[in-house]
Motif scaffolding. Structure first.
Motif: not given
Length: 222
Positions: A43, A96, A106
């Motif tokens: 991420r 997200r 997500d």
């Protein structure tokens, strides 16, 4: 480690029949040569990516006697092996859309690739014959992943996707749910359950199966 059993219908060779199959984890382990399962997440800010890979190689051996056939007497001993290699790779990316210290959600989209290879070897009358066939396909996917913090040490997470839609398979879906325990800032342990279902039928090849069973693993964060 995914202690998966297998149930469904398969036709590994185009000229062959479709046969039912049902094996528990212990039976799968008896035939297993090698297997591996890996899940990777990354991420940056709100952008997330996911990778999921599985490889399984099994050999199923049978032996018996031929019935009486034209020109061949009854009772001829025959042995045969079916060597199966199954590779699955899922790649997804997303956003997200809900982010708090306690809960994150997500949204994901991507594709799942399957490759199945089967080799049949038959031994009889001192001779050996082999026949090999393989097939593969892509499935588009949409999915969601959620994470919930229970306390400083414990958390739960779940991931689900659905796809195929007739592009590759008629339908495929998967669900993975785990409970996680933090050991250090970088390491944690997880236990849970996973189900992976696929219904593929094209050009004489059938792979309509459901794999399910408990999961135990370790996570390293960096």
């Amino acid at each position: 480690m995914w202690a998966s059993g297998l149930k469904g219908n398969i036709s590994p060779f185009r000229p062959g029949p479709t046969v039912p199959i049902e094996k528990g984890f212990s039976e799968v382990m008896e035939d297993l040569n090698f297997g591996g399962f890996l899940n990777v997440w990354a991420r940056r800010d709100k952008i997330v990516v996911s990778g999921d890979m599985m490889f399984v190689n099994t050999t199923n051996s049978k032996a018996g006697n031929l019935p009486a056939l034209p020109g061949i007497p009854a009772g001829i001993p025959v042995s045969g092996d079916v060597d199966t290699k199954e590779f699955m790779l899922t790649l997804q990316a997303g956003y997200r859309f809900y982010d708090t210290p306690e809960v994150t959600l997500d949204g994901l989209a991507g594709a799942r690739y399957w490759h199945v290879s089967n080799e049949l070897t038959v031994n009889a009358l001192g001779q050996s014959r082999s026949y090999k066939e393989s097939f593969d396909w892509f499935d588009p996917l949409v999915g969601i992943r959620g994470f919930a913090r229970i306390n400083d040490r414990w958390s739960a997470q779940g991931q689900a996707d659905i796809g195929g839609f007739g592009v590759g398979s008629d339908m495929t879906w998967s669900v993975l749910a785990t409970v996680n325990y933090v050991l250090t800032d970088r390491a944690s342990l997880s236990v849970g359950y996973r189900v992976l279902d696929v219904d593929y039928d094209d050009d004489g090849h059938v792979f309509d199966t459901r794999m399910k069973g408990p999961v135990i693993g370790a996570t390293w964060r960096f």
